[in-house]
Design an enzyme around this catalytic site. Structure first.
Site, PDB file in Angstrom:
ATOM      1  CB  ILE A 208      50.177  35.349  47.187  1.00 20.42           C
ATOM      2  CG1 ILE A 208      50.798  35.216  45.059  1.00 20.42           C
ATOM      3  CG2 ILE A 208      50.284  36.642  47.131  1.00 20.42           C
ATOM      4  CD1 ILE A 208      49.239  35.730  44.684  1.00 20.42           C
ATOM      5  CB  VAL A 293      41.937  34.536  49.286  1.00 21.25           C
ATOM      6  CG1 VAL A 293      41.502  35.325  50.293  1.00 21.25           C
ATOM      7  CG2 VAL A 293      40.690  35.714  48.765  1.00 21.25           C
ATOM      8  N   GLY A 294      43.844  34.210  46.339  1.00 15.77           N
ATOM      9  CA  GLY A 294      43.568  33.367  44.747  1.00 15.77           C
ATOM     10  C   GLY A 294      43.592  34.395  43.233  1.00 15.77           C
ATOM     11  CG  ASP A 335      47.105  33.027  35.172  1.00 16.89           C
ATOM     12  OD1 ASP A 335      47.946  31.692  34.885  1.00 16.89           O
ATOM     13  OD2 ASP A 335      47.931  34.445  36.078  1.00 16.89           O
ATOM     14  CG  HIS A 467      81.227  14.822  46.110  1.00 20.85           C
ATOM     15  ND1 HIS A 467      79.842  14.935  46.581  1.00 20.85           N
ATOM     16  CD2 HIS A 467      82.366  14.686  47.051  1.00 20.85           C
ATOM     17  CE1 HIS A 467      80.810  14.857  47.654  1.00 20.85           C
ATOM     18  NE2 HIS A 467      81.665  15.029  47.614  1.00 20.85           N
TER      19      HIS A 467
HETATM   20  P1  FAD Z   1      48.620  37.542  32.506  1.00 12.27           P
HETATM   21  O1  FAD Z   1      50.365  37.940  33.128  1.00 12.27           O
HETATM   22  O2  FAD Z   1      48.393  38.326  34.111  1.00 12.27           O
HETATM   23  O3  FAD Z   1      48.875  39.324  31.511  1.00 12.27           O
HETATM   24  C1  FAD Z   1      47.516  39.642  31.208  1.00 12.27           C
HETATM   25  C2  FAD Z   1      48.022  40.546  30.373  1.00 12.27           C
HETATM   26  O4  FAD Z   1      46.591  40.996  29.654  1.00 12.27           O
HETATM   27  C3  FAD Z   1      47.920  42.417  31.255  1.00 12.27           C
HETATM   28  O5  FAD Z   1      49.080  42.324  30.543  1.00 12.27           O
HETATM   29  C4  FAD Z   1      46.391  43.103  31.130  1.00 12.27           C
HETATM   30  O6  FAD Z   1      47.534  44.108  31.188  1.00 12.27           O
HETATM   31  C5  FAD Z   1      46.909  42.306  29.587  1.00 12.27           C
HETATM   32  N1  FAD Z   1      45.223  42.933  28.610  1.00 12.27           N
HETATM   33  C6  FAD Z   1      44.023  41.887  29.905  1.00 12.27           C
HETATM   34  N2  FAD Z   1      42.715  42.693  29.392  1.00 12.27           N
HETATM   35  C7  FAD Z   1      43.589  43.600  28.270  1.00 12.27           C
HETATM   36  C8  FAD Z   1      42.781  43.632  27.216  1.00 12.27           C
HETATM   37  N3  FAD Z   1      41.708  43.402  27.126  1.00 12.27           N
HETATM   38  N4  FAD Z   1      43.399  44.885  26.041  1.00 12.27           N
HETATM   39  C9  FAD Z   1      44.727  45.030  26.678  1.00 12.27           C
HETATM   40  N5  FAD Z   1      45.737  43.823  27.205  1.00 12.27           N
HETATM   41  C10 FAD Z   1      44.464  43.512  28.272  1.00 12.27           C
HETATM   42  N6  FAD Z   1      54.391  33.037  38.667  1.00 12.27           N
HETATM   43  C11 FAD Z   1      54.863  31.492  38.146  1.00 12.27           C
HETATM   44  O7  FAD Z   1      55.482  30.763  37.360  1.00 12.27           O
HETATM   45  N7  FAD Z   1      56.216  31.823  39.492  1.00 12.27           N
HETATM   46  C12 FAD Z   1      56.226  32.473  40.225  1.00 12.27           C
HETATM   47  O8  FAD Z   1      56.918  32.995  40.908  1.00 12.27           O
HETATM   48  C13 FAD Z   1      55.536  33.772  40.212  1.00 12.27           C
HETATM   49  N8  FAD Z   1      54.609  34.705  41.553  1.00 12.27           N
HETATM   50  C14 FAD Z   1      54.041  35.219  41.506  1.00 12.27           C
HETATM   51  C15 FAD Z   1      53.874  36.677  42.168  1.00 12.27           C
HETATM   52  C16 FAD Z   1      52.645  36.950  42.287  1.00 12.27           C
HETATM   53  C17 FAD Z   1      52.544  38.096  43.200  1.00 12.27           C
HETATM   54  C18 FAD Z   1      51.510  36.720  41.775  1.00 12.27           C
HETATM   55  C19 FAD Z   1      49.917  37.590  41.835  1.00 12.27           C
HETATM   56  C20 FAD Z   1      51.601  36.417  40.540  1.00 12.27           C
HETATM   57  C21 FAD Z   1      52.620  35.418  39.990  1.00 12.27           C
HETATM   58  N9  FAD Z   1      53.111  34.449  39.402  1.00 12.27           N
HETATM   59  C22 FAD Z   1      53.736  33.340  39.851  1.00 12.27           C
HETATM   60  C23 FAD Z   1      52.125  33.954  39.249  1.00 12.27           C
HETATM   61  C24 FAD Z   1      51.643  34.673  37.615  1.00 12.27           C
HETATM   62  O9  FAD Z   1      51.705  36.039  37.506  1.00 12.27           O
HETATM   63  C25 FAD Z   1      50.781  34.476  36.285  1.00 12.27           C
HETATM   64  O10 FAD Z   1      50.642  32.660  35.879  1.00 12.27           O
HETATM   65  C26 FAD Z   1      51.658  35.155  34.958  1.00 12.27           C
HETATM   66  O11 FAD Z   1      51.445  36.406  35.007  1.00 12.27           O
HETATM   67  C27 FAD Z   1      50.392  34.904  33.950  1.00 12.27           C
HETATM   68  O12 FAD Z   1      50.655  35.148  32.989  1.00 12.27           O
HETATM   69  P2  FAD Z   1      49.081  35.487  31.409  1.00 12.27           P
HETATM   70  O13 FAD Z   1      50.007  35.872  30.124  1.00 12.27           O
HETATM   71  O14 FAD Z   1      48.631  34.130  31.507  1.00 12.27           O
HETATM   72  O15 FAD Z   1      48.453  37.141  32.140  1.00 12.27           O
HETATM   73  P1  NAD Z   2      46.507  29.977  46.181  1.00 10.45           P
HETATM   74  O1  NAD Z   2      45.230  29.623  45.781  1.00 10.45           O
HETATM   75  O2  NAD Z   2      47.938  29.506  46.114  1.00 10.45           O
HETATM   76  O3  NAD Z   2      45.930  29.837  47.873  1.00 10.45           O
HETATM   77  C1  NAD Z   2      44.837  30.709  48.269  1.00 10.45           C
HETATM   78  C2  NAD Z   2      44.523  30.905  49.595  1.00 10.45           C
HETATM   79  O4  NAD Z   2      43.712  31.052  50.381  1.00 10.45           O
HETATM   80  C3  NAD Z   2      44.766  28.834  50.177  1.00 10.45           C
HETATM   81  O5  NAD Z   2      44.907  27.989  50.394  1.00 10.45           O
HETATM   82  C4  NAD Z   2      42.807  29.006  50.079  1.00 10.45           C
HETATM   83  O6  NAD Z   2      42.117  28.217  51.285  1.00 10.45           O
HETATM   84  C5  NAD Z   2      42.728  30.878  51.236  1.00 10.45           C
HETATM   85  N1  NAD Z   2      41.763  31.175  51.167  1.00 10.45           N
HETATM   86  C6  NAD Z   2      40.784  31.438  50.209  1.00 10.45           C
HETATM   87  N2  NAD Z   2      39.607  31.611  50.667  1.00 10.45           N
HETATM   88  C7  NAD Z   2      39.528  32.122  52.003  1.00 10.45           C
HETATM   89  C8  NAD Z   2      39.263  32.370  53.327  1.00 10.45           C
HETATM   90  N3  NAD Z   2      38.221  33.760  52.904  1.00 10.45           N
HETATM   91  N4  NAD Z   2      39.853  33.214  54.135  1.00 10.45           N
HETATM   92  C9  NAD Z   2      41.318  32.294  55.026  1.00 10.45           C
HETATM   93  N5  NAD Z   2      41.825  31.520  53.686  1.00 10.45           N
HETATM   94  C10 NAD Z   2      41.591  31.383  52.316  1.00 10.45           C
HETATM   95  O7  NAD Z   2      46.601  32.018  45.508  1.00 10.45           O
HETATM   96  P2  NAD Z   2      47.713  32.603  45.968  1.00 10.45           P
HETATM   97  O8  NAD Z   2      48.259  33.123  46.692  1.00 10.45           O
HETATM   98  O9  NAD Z   2      46.075  34.295  46.057  1.00 10.45           O
HETATM   99  O10 NAD Z   2      48.116  32.615  44.365  1.00 10.45           O
HETATM  100  C11 NAD Z   2      47.429  32.707  43.322  1.00 10.45           C
HETATM  101  C12 NAD Z   2      47.968  32.782  42.358  1.00 10.45           C
HETATM  102  O11 NAD Z   2      48.897  32.761  42.058  1.00 10.45           O
HETATM  103  C13 NAD Z   2      48.381  30.850  42.756  1.00 10.45           C
HETATM  104  O12 NAD Z   2      47.446  30.773  41.750  1.00 10.45           O
HETATM  105  C14 NAD Z   2      49.654  30.373  41.826  1.00 10.45           C
HETATM  106  O13 NAD Z   2      49.813  29.432  41.016  1.00 10.45           O
HETATM  107  C15 NAD Z   2      49.929  31.769  41.458  1.00 10.45           C
HETATM  108  N6  NAD Z   2      51.264  32.264  42.144  1.00 10.45           N
HETATM  109  C16 NAD Z   2      52.639  31.394  42.084  1.00 10.45           C
HETATM  110  C17 NAD Z   2      53.457  31.599  41.990  1.00 10.45           C
HETATM  111  C18 NAD Z   2      54.494  30.827  42.171  1.00 10.45           C
HETATM  112  O14 NAD Z   2      54.817  29.949  41.304  1.00 10.45           O
HETATM  113  N7  NAD Z   2      55.934  30.548  42.944  1.00 10.45           N
HETATM  114  C19 NAD Z   2      53.620  32.824  43.641  1.00 10.45           C
HETATM  115  C20 NAD Z   2      53.049  33.624  43.907  1.00 10.45           C
HETATM  116  C21 NAD Z   2      51.413  33.245  43.151  1.00 10.45           C
END
Ligand code: FAD
Ligand code: NAD
Length: 488
Positions: A208, A293-294, A335, A467
């Protein structure tokens, strides 16, 4: 609300009953629900997300504040950067180009709206009932739904033979940087800036941090990325990570490794971050700070433990290899369970669980999950890194091919990066494929198919690639494993 009373059985006490209730409508949950319905199971999906207009929406993190909006901004900012820095080389003169951030954000919103409405349409088509509210376990078969948004009213209960938990994840926070959604934001806030911050701080050089740092850097922000670890992109193959670090620094990202944030202080205009690195205590001042940070599993208000669903120490729902929880009729996917936090991993688990519930053999090959980081150039890989194989003592062969030697990459003016193939020294089976380059996110699919079919470098080497294409770089890397690349 879809009228699905036909799709579920109404009990005498008016409690609706389904074969499957999915909690969460993100890419894990909505895909699971659609697949269940396709397999003839009466299905409901409980989803509590409200958009900026307080309207219930489907799609979860991915569609609303994750994959899709971030890629919309990455694409917009990439076009802007191309016009500013690369168009001239193509003979395109475009002086005085400016960025309308409001328009870019509105475009992102429109894309999100279209796609989330699309999921609602798919639910309708497949006769999945969308229960707009927050779901909570009452027992192993009963869920209480507390309505949200305009529909909000009395809580009610539904019963289900099977329940799939797909509640996703939320951003992690750290005590020294409290997210106030003004000066200090998480990824959601960073997708909605209305101006380009002049000085932008990012805590965390993960996926991120680098994607959103790139967006605002391309639009003109001075971006400083503070990363606690000494290694840049620790999970990525070292050779590619080192190259990517150089390229991102060249683009202007000021990446500071080994930087441990110890505190922040805000006045009404700016935020001062204090951190420690090898040289001691440092201060840096920003107009905005992104905390990236995750993410952590989201089980808030779910009541899972109370009905006997086991959790891990880190708060994930504990599941076996088939995504089954401690309760035989309850599964968890995406997730909120172990494994990479990726949308496609969540969706595939959703499909596999739906198929298992329907008595079929759901299947997931966790070794063939692609990873993509959408910086420019993009970084994509499948399988193991060279450093992991070394640590495991596996004998391997490597073939690499630089993008600069690809005719198509040269035609595009995209000379940075490489393809690196690693295969087993004894069997030639592909163990890892790593790409740093333009469109790596698309190119990786060929390698994923090869890994899924237990393919070898020779299989790719013998496959005809059109190609001139970037995919030829994969072909050449495969040839290089056997020391017979033609163009390098
Ligand atoms: P979520 O998408 O988090 O969905 C969970 C849903 O459950 C939510 O809509 C929430 O409202 C609902 N919910 C939770 N608790 C309840 C409850 N008790 N009752 C009813 N509803 C509830 N992943 C990629 O593969 N490619 C990317 O490019 C990518 N880019 C990302 C960029 C960003 C900025 C972020 C934050 C994440 C990104 N990710 C990416 C990660 C990806 O978004 C997640 O891995 C994915 O959305 C997980 O899907 P999920 O269905 O497990 O959970
Ligand atoms: P990440 O785990 O990718 O990166 C977090 C980074 O923050 C790590 O490098 C870690 O060492 C650092 N960090 C942690 N604590 C810190 C601190 N106190 N000070 C400084 N650095 C610190 O997590 P993210 O970027 O937040 O993304 C979250 C999740 O969302 C990821 O697991 C990723 O799989 C998913 N995501 C996926 C995509 C994609 O597939 N393109 C895009 C965005 C997010």
């Amino acid at each position: 609300m879809v009228s699905h009373v036909v799709a579920c059985n109404e009990r005498k006490d008016n409690m609706k009953s389904f074969d499957v209730v999915v909690i969460g409508g993100g890419p894990g949950g909505y895909v699971a629900a659609i697949r269940c319905a396709q397999l003839g199971l009466t299905t409901a999906c409980v989803e509590s997300w409200l958009n900026g207009e307080n309207q219930p929406v489907l799609g979860g993190t991915c569609l609303n504040v994750g994959c899709i909006p971030s890629k919309a901004l990455l694409d917009s900012s990439h076009h802007f950067s191309f016009i500013k820095h690369a168009a001239k080389e193509h003979g395109i003169n475009a002086a005085g180009v400016t960025m309308d951030v409001h328009r870019m954000i509105q475009r992102k919103k429109n894309i999100v709206q279209t796609l989330t409405m699309g999921i609602a349409g798919l639910f309708k088509k497949n006769k999945v009932e969308w229960l707009k509210g927050h779901g909570r376990f009452i027992s192993a078969n009963q869920i209480e739904v507390k309505p949200v948004g305009e529909d909000s009213g009395e809580a009610y209960q539904v019963t289900a033979k099977h329940i799939i938990i797909a509640t996703g994840s939320v951003p992690m926070t750290i005590p020294p940087a409290h997210v106030d959604n003004e000066l200090i934001v998480d990824s959601t806030g960073a997708l909605a800036f209305t101006d380009v911050p002049r000085r932008l701080g990012v805590i965390g050089a993960g996926v991120i941090g680098l994607e959103l740092g790139s967006v605002w850097n391309r639009l003109g922000a001075n971006v400083v990325v503070l990363e606690a670890l000494n290694d840049f992109l620790a999970p990525v193959d070292r050779q590619l990570a080192n190259e990517a670090e150089k390229l991102l620094r060249k683009q202007g990202l000021d990446i500071r490794l080994g930087a441990r944030v110890t505190g922040t202080g805000c006045n009404n205009r700016e935020v001062t971050v204090t951190y420690e690195d090898r040289e001691g205590k440092q201060h840096v001042v920003f107009d905005k700070l992104i905390v990236a940070v995750g993410r952590k599993p989201n089980t808030q208000g779910l009541g899972a433990s109370a009905v006997g669903i086991a959790m891990t120490e880190r708060g994930f729902i504990e599941v076996d290899e088939s995504c089954r929880t401690a309760l035989a009729n309850v599964y968890a996917i995406g997730d909120v369970v172990r494994g990479p936090m990726l949308a496609h991993k969540a969706s595939e688990e959703g499909v596999a669980v739906a198929e298992r519930i329907a008595g079929k053999a759901g299947h997931i090959n966790y070794a063939a999950i692609p990873w993509v980081i959408y910086t420019w150039p993009e970084i994509a890989w499948v399988g193991k890194t060279e450093q992991a194989l070394k640590a495991e003592g596996v004998a391997y062969r490597v073939g690499s091919f630089p993008m600069a030697a690809s005719g198509r990459a040269r035609a595009m003016g995209e000379l940075d990066g490489m393809v690196k193939m690693i295969s087993d020294a004894r069997t030639d089976r592909i163990l890892g494929l790593h790409i740093l380059g333009p469109n790596a996110s698309e190119l990786i699919s060929e390698a994923v198919v090869a890994v899924e079919f237990d393919g070898s470098s020779e299989d790719i080497a013998r496959t005809i690639h059109a190609h001139p294409t970037l995919a030829e770089a994969l072909h050449e890397a495969a040839l290089a494993v056997d020391d017979r690349a033609i163009h390098f």
